[in-house]
Design a protein around this motif. Structure first.
Motif, short mmCIF file in Angstrom:
data_model
loop_
_atom_site.label_atom_id
_atom_site.label_comp_id
_atom_site.label_asym_id
_atom_site.label_seq_id
_atom_site.Cartn_x
_atom_site.Cartn_y
_atom_site.Cartn_z
N ARG A 289 53.39 7.75 -5.18
CA ARG A 289 54.36 7.22 -4.23
C ARG A 289 54.46 8.11 -2.97
O ARG A 289 54.03 9.26 -2.98
CB ARG A 289 55.75 7.13 -4.88
CG ARG A 289 56.39 8.47 -5.18
CD ARG A 289 57.67 8.31 -6.00
NE ARG A 289 58.41 9.55 -6.14
CZ ARG A 289 58.11 10.53 -6.98
NH1 ARG A 289 57.04 10.42 -7.76
NH2 ARG A 289 58.86 11.63 -7.04
N ILE A 290 55.01 7.50 -1.93
CA ILE A 290 55.35 8.21 -0.69
C ILE A 290 56.86 8.14 -0.54
O ILE A 290 57.47 7.08 -0.72
CB ILE A 290 54.69 7.55 0.54
CG1 ILE A 290 53.18 7.52 0.39
CG2 ILE A 290 55.08 8.29 1.80
CD1 ILE A 290 52.51 8.86 0.51
N GLU A 291 57.48 9.27 -0.22
CA GLU A 291 58.93 9.31 0.01
C GLU A 291 59.23 9.93 1.36
O GLU A 291 58.60 10.92 1.74
CB GLU A 291 59.62 10.14 -1.07
CG GLU A 291 59.56 9.54 -2.45
CD GLU A 291 60.29 10.40 -3.48
OE1 GLU A 291 60.45 9.95 -4.62
OE2 GLU A 291 60.71 11.53 -3.12
N SER A 292 60.20 9.36 2.06
CA SER A 292 60.66 9.93 3.32
C SER A 292 62.17 10.16 3.21
O SER A 292 62.93 9.23 2.91
CB SER A 292 60.36 8.99 4.49
OG SER A 292 60.65 9.62 5.72
N GLN B 70 46.55 4.50 -7.99
CA GLN B 70 45.83 5.76 -8.13
C GLN B 70 44.77 5.92 -7.06
O GLN B 70 44.60 6.99 -6.49
CB GLN B 70 45.19 5.86 -9.52
CG GLN B 70 44.52 7.21 -9.79
CD GLN B 70 44.02 7.33 -11.20
OE1 GLN B 70 44.21 6.45 -12.02
NE2 GLN B 70 43.38 8.44 -11.51
N SER B 71 44.06 4.86 -6.72
CA SER B 71 43.02 4.93 -5.69
C SER B 71 43.62 5.17 -4.32
O SER B 71 43.06 5.91 -3.50
CB SER B 71 42.19 3.65 -5.69
OG SER B 71 43.00 2.52 -5.40
N GLN B 72 44.76 4.56 -4.03
CA GLN B 72 45.43 4.77 -2.75
C GLN B 72 45.94 6.20 -2.63
O GLN B 72 45.87 6.82 -1.57
CB GLN B 72 46.59 3.79 -2.59
CG GLN B 72 46.19 2.35 -2.38
CD GLN B 72 47.38 1.42 -2.36
OE1 GLN B 72 48.39 1.64 -3.03
NE2 GLN B 72 47.28 0.35 -1.60
N ASN B 73 46.45 6.74 -3.71
CA ASN B 73 47.05 8.06 -3.71
C ASN B 73 46.04 9.15 -3.35
O ASN B 73 46.37 10.15 -2.71
CB ASN B 73 47.65 8.36 -5.08
CG ASN B 73 48.59 9.55 -5.06
OD1 ASN B 73 49.70 9.45 -4.55
ND2 ASN B 73 48.14 10.67 -5.61
N SER B 74 44.78 8.95 -3.72
CA SER B 74 43.76 9.97 -3.46
C SER B 74 43.34 10.04 -2.00
O SER B 74 42.71 11.00 -1.58
CB SER B 74 42.53 9.71 -4.34
OG SER B 74 41.95 8.45 -4.01
N ASP B 75 43.68 9.00 -1.23
CA ASP B 75 43.24 8.94 0.17
C ASP B 75 44.34 9.24 1.18
O ASP B 75 44.13 9.08 2.37
CB ASP B 75 42.67 7.54 0.46
CG ASP B 75 41.44 7.23 -0.37
OD1 ASP B 75 40.71 8.17 -0.69
OD2 ASP B 75 41.23 6.05 -0.70
N VAL B 76 45.51 9.68 0.74
CA VAL B 76 46.63 9.89 1.65
C VAL B 76 46.36 11.08 2.57
O VAL B 76 46.00 12.16 2.13
CB VAL B 76 47.94 10.11 0.88
CG1 VAL B 76 49.05 10.54 1.82
CG2 VAL B 76 48.33 8.84 0.16
N ASN B 77 46.51 10.86 3.87
CA ASN B 77 46.35 11.90 4.88
C ASN B 77 47.46 11.70 5.90
O ASN B 77 47.27 11.09 6.94
CB ASN B 77 44.97 11.79 5.54
CG ASN B 77 44.74 12.84 6.61
OD1 ASN B 77 45.41 13.87 6.64
ND2 ASN B 77 43.77 12.59 7.48
N LEU C 79 49.24 9.05 8.00
CA LEU C 79 48.69 7.78 7.53
C LEU C 79 49.11 7.52 6.09
O LEU C 79 49.13 8.43 5.26
CB LEU C 79 47.17 7.79 7.61
CG LEU C 79 46.52 7.58 8.98
CD1 LEU C 79 45.00 7.70 8.85
CD2 LEU C 79 46.91 6.23 9.57
N VAL C 80 49.45 6.27 5.80
CA VAL C 80 49.74 5.82 4.44
C VAL C 80 49.07 4.45 4.30
O VAL C 80 48.70 3.82 5.29
CB VAL C 80 51.26 5.71 4.17
CG1 VAL C 80 51.92 7.07 4.26
CG2 VAL C 80 51.91 4.72 5.13
N PRO C 81 48.87 3.96 3.08
CA PRO C 81 48.25 2.64 2.91
C PRO C 81 48.97 1.56 3.70
O PRO C 81 50.18 1.38 3.57
CB PRO C 81 48.37 2.40 1.40
CG PRO C 81 48.35 3.77 0.81
CD PRO C 81 49.11 4.62 1.78
N GLY C 82 48.25 0.88 4.57
CA GLY C 82 48.80 -0.23 5.34
C GLY C 82 49.45 0.17 6.65
O GLY C 82 49.86 -0.70 7.44
N GLY C 83 49.56 1.48 6.94
CA GLY C 83 50.22 1.87 8.18
C GLY C 83 50.36 3.37 8.29
O GLY C 83 49.53 4.14 7.80
#
Length: 396
Positions: A109-112, A130-137, A140-144
């Motif tokens: 998850r992402i939390e702000s 799980q696949s999205q979590n490995s690419d977080v930079n 940037l987050v998935p979709g935006g």
């Protein structure tokens, strides 16, 4: 790896004064200006730093990936009265900090979190696979991406194939997986690189860089930077404080006035010095197209970061160069002078340190370095003589 900080320190986001300093000043905050790089002694091992104007977020990857804050309302994990929120940061993989929000990339998850609120829940959150979590930079987050101010989440088209994103004061610079650069937001200081001062609501490619592969981007208050695949540095936007590394009229005028004053003192109050030949020079206030800046004639750039009105770059040989506004010592040259030409920070060279990363806050700078002998770099050649003058830059 050791982290160092220098520049604006009014909220002790770099270092906290000792007890005697606090008693003398009658204040619990740090000294305002730190002109010499200070070793952040509690930063060892694998760690990252993220910085805003009044805060520093430190992500310790070797300590269950926890996050600690320093600066204004620093503690997010204690019961101190100035703590606005309490956050469980265990397992955090990345973090982003602004004056209002702390964003965490946690497992799944992402939390702000709103740092100005006492709510015990994040102001925005998003679950991830799980696949999205490995690419977080972050941001940037998935979709935006995560904005520095509400609305926190802003969508991005998947067609952009975003690789990284840098947020300036009022604009954004995006790097695609193919190495293309897109910008949008306020353009009043040429920070979008499209040749004008017009704002853009949607991402628009920087056409002057089309066909050239870029590998990283950075954004300041009103300027933008990118590093090419070959280590070249491209700059555009506002140059009022020399933050682009291009000749700044304001800085040169101040330097000339200081020189004239010193010359007057040498020649006497009632005498005149011989006139010197005047040379016409092109000054850059706003650079609306990307310009190529030669930071170091013999070295490529590995990473770059922007403050509000200053810039810092690390070469592949481990040297740190800084330029732009230096009022708070954020250039690391042990002065508060500003510069419109890249200059090597001698502190790290003198300490036999190889710089590996740099992160700029608005008015300060944080640098990671290791001893050269640890990397087997004891015999790295010394820097060549520094070039001066307009040969340091060309306009694309």
């Amino acid at each position: 790896m050791r982290w160092f900080g220098f520049g604006f320190n009014s909220f002790a986001q770099i270092c906290v004064p000792d007890k005697s300093d606090k008693e003398e000043s009658g204040s619990a905050v740090g000294q305002e200006k730190v002109c010499v790089p200070v070793d952040l002694v509690n930063h060892r091992g694998r760690s990252k730093i993220r910085a805003s104007w009044s805060r520093r977020a430190s992500l310790f990857l070797d300590e269950d990936s926890c996050v600690r804050l320093a600066g204004f309302c620093a503690s997010i994990s204690s019961n101190e009265s100035f703590s606005p929120v309490t956050v469980n940061t265990s397992g955090c993989q990345d973090a982003a900090i602004s004056e209002t929000h702390l964003t965490l990339a946690l497992p799944g998850r992402i939390e702000s979190w709103d740092l100005q609120s006492k709510d015990k829940a994040p102001s925005w959150s998003m679950e991830m696979t799980q696949s999205q979590n490995s690419d977080v930079n972050l941001p940037l987050v998935p979709g935006g991406y995560i904005s520095s101010k509400p609305p926190i989440f802003r969508s991005l088209s998947s067609h952009l194939q975003a690789k990284s994103l840098a947020l300036g004061g009022e604009h954004a610079v995006l790097l695609t997986a193919a190495g293309a650069v897109y910008t949008w937001g306020q353009g009043s200081h040429g920070q979008l690189g499209h040749g004008g001062l017009i704002s853009e609501e949607e991402p628009r490619t920087v056409e002057a860089l089309w066909g050239m592969t870029m590998r990283s981007v950075a954004a300041g208050g009103w300027h933008s930077i990118c590093v090419g695949d070959g280590g070249d540095l491209y700059v555009w936007g506002w140059n009022e404080s020399g933050q682009l590394g291009l000749p700044s009229r304001g800085l040169r005028k101040a330097s000339q006035q200081k020189g004239d004053q010193q010359a007057g003192e040498r020649c006497g109050s009632f005498s005149t010095c011989p006139d010197e030949e005047l040379h016409e020079e092109v000054f850059i206030s706003i650079q609306a197209f990307p310009a190529l800046v030669d930071v170091s004639p013999s070295c490529e750039i590995s990473t770059v970061s922007c403050g509000s009105r200053h810039t810092a770059a690390v070469t592949t040989t481990g040297y740190l160069y800084t330029w732009g506004w230096g009022e708070y010592g954020q250039l690391g040259h042990q002065t508060t002078s500003s510069l419109d030409e890249p200059q090597c920070v001698e502190f790290f060279r003198n300490e036999n340190l190889h710089v590996v990363d740099v992160v700029c806050g608005s008015w300060n700078t944080f640098t990671a370095a290791v001893k050269k002998e640890v990397l087997g770099l004891e015999n790295v050649p010394e820097l060549p003589p520094v070039s001066t003058g307009s040969e340091l830059w060309t306009t694309c």
